[in-house]
Motif scaffolding. Sequence first.
Motif, PDB file in Angstrom:
ATOM      1  N   ARG A 142       0.841  -1.211   0.000  1.00 31.94           N
ATOM      2  CA  ARG A 142       0.000   0.000   0.000  1.00 31.94           C
ATOM      3  C   ARG A 142       0.868   1.250   0.000  1.00 31.94           C
ATOM      4  O   ARG A 142       1.812   1.362   0.777  1.00 31.94           O
ATOM      5  N   GLN A 143       0.524   2.186  -0.880  1.00 31.29           N
ATOM      6  CA  GLN A 143       1.252   3.447  -1.002  1.00 31.29           C
ATOM      7  C   GLN A 143       0.281   4.603  -0.857  1.00 31.29           C
ATOM      8  O   GLN A 143      -0.765   4.630  -1.529  1.00 31.29           O
ATOM      9  N   PRO A 144       0.560   5.579   0.022  1.00 29.89           N
ATOM     10  CA  PRO A 144      -0.334   6.739   0.141  1.00 29.89           C
ATOM     11  C   PRO A 144      -0.201   7.665  -1.062  1.00 29.89           C
ATOM     12  O   PRO A 144       0.820   7.675  -1.750  1.00 29.89           O
ATOM     13  N   ASP A 145      -1.269   8.455  -1.299  1.00 29.06           N
ATOM     14  CA  ASP A 145      -1.190   9.438  -2.374  1.00 29.06           C
ATOM     15  C   ASP A 145      -0.349  10.625  -1.912  1.00 29.06           C
ATOM     16  O   ASP A 145       0.203  10.626  -0.812  1.00 29.06           O
ATOM     17  N   ARG A 146      -0.253  11.648  -2.764  1.00 27.31           N
ATOM     18  CA  ARG A 146       0.629  12.785  -2.458  1.00 27.31           C
ATOM     19  C   ARG A 146       0.212  13.489  -1.167  1.00 27.31           C
ATOM     20  O   ARG A 146       1.048  13.813  -0.324  1.00 27.31           O
ATOM     21  N   LEU A 147      -1.098  13.713  -1.021  1.00 27.02           N
ATOM     22  CA  LEU A 147      -1.581  14.369   0.196  1.00 27.02           C
ATOM     23  C   LEU A 147      -1.319  13.493   1.409  1.00 27.02           C
ATOM     24  O   LEU A 147      -0.914  13.973   2.476  1.00 27.02           O
ATOM     25  N   GLY A 148      -1.545  12.200   1.250  1.00 31.69           N
ATOM     26  CA  GLY A 148      -1.303  11.285   2.349  1.00 31.69           C
ATOM     27  C   GLY A 148       0.159  11.275   2.773  1.00 31.69           C
ATOM     28  O   GLY A 148       0.466  11.159   3.969  1.00 31.69           O
TER      29      GLY A 148
END
Length: 276
Positions: A7-13
């Motif tokens: 799992r990879q967070p998005d830019r904001l995350g």
Amino acid sequence: MARLINRQPDRLGRWLLALLPFVIVLVLYLLNSEARLAVNPNDKLLPSFPAIFDSIAKMAFEPSRRTGEYLLWADTLSSLRLLLMGVGISALLGLSVGLLNGGIPLIRIPFSPLVTTVSLIPPMAILPILFIVFGLGDLAKVMLIVIGICPILIRDLQLKTLSLPEEQLIKAQTLGATSWQILLRMMLPQVLPRLFEAVRLTLGSAWLFLIAAEAIAATQGLGYRIFLVRRYLDMSVILPYVVWITLLAFAMDWLLKVTARKAFPWYFGRNGEAQG
């Protein structure tokens, strides 16, 4: 079901997760500071944010009564000058000696054990010797940085040179390249990107040696100021100075990373993206 490891967070995350530890630290500091000040309004261990801001304003925007200087900026310029001198000399020596050690066996055999031995000497242990030999001025502080990080850079760049594919060396010699042409035109371009990474990894140590030297013998500098106000337990000055040193180190690390990405995009992958 996606595994946690994938799992990879998005830019904001990414931004939120990166800021979360700092927010937690600030909240914990604020709660503990209010608790201590409620018991003892004169407590100096965890000063309030207004007290810290007042100290920053005095150090940065009010001239000293004794010297007329703006102490924060004068200390910063003094420390940065010494740090950049020490790191610059170390980088130049590290690249030159590391490349020669890695590329020429007749140089590596006698000098590599010496470099390894010097790299294992605790730099702080020889600080008194440096003050005796070079005096209490700036030279001793610069030499402490050089002795502290240069051997590490040499060993790192030597290993990088030795790790270059042997096929490249054979092809270069087959095409008639001389030893110096191989060093400067084949090995050097491939070792330079690693120099930026190695300097980034040793920046923390360079700051450590500088602050320690300034604390012992100096009349200005970030380390000098921290240990000067330590005797008064003035945490409203010490804490901002520590944060300021951290920000300076982070900015230098970021500049090195961006410069390396722009200069050597082929080394850091597609579009010059580096890890870390």
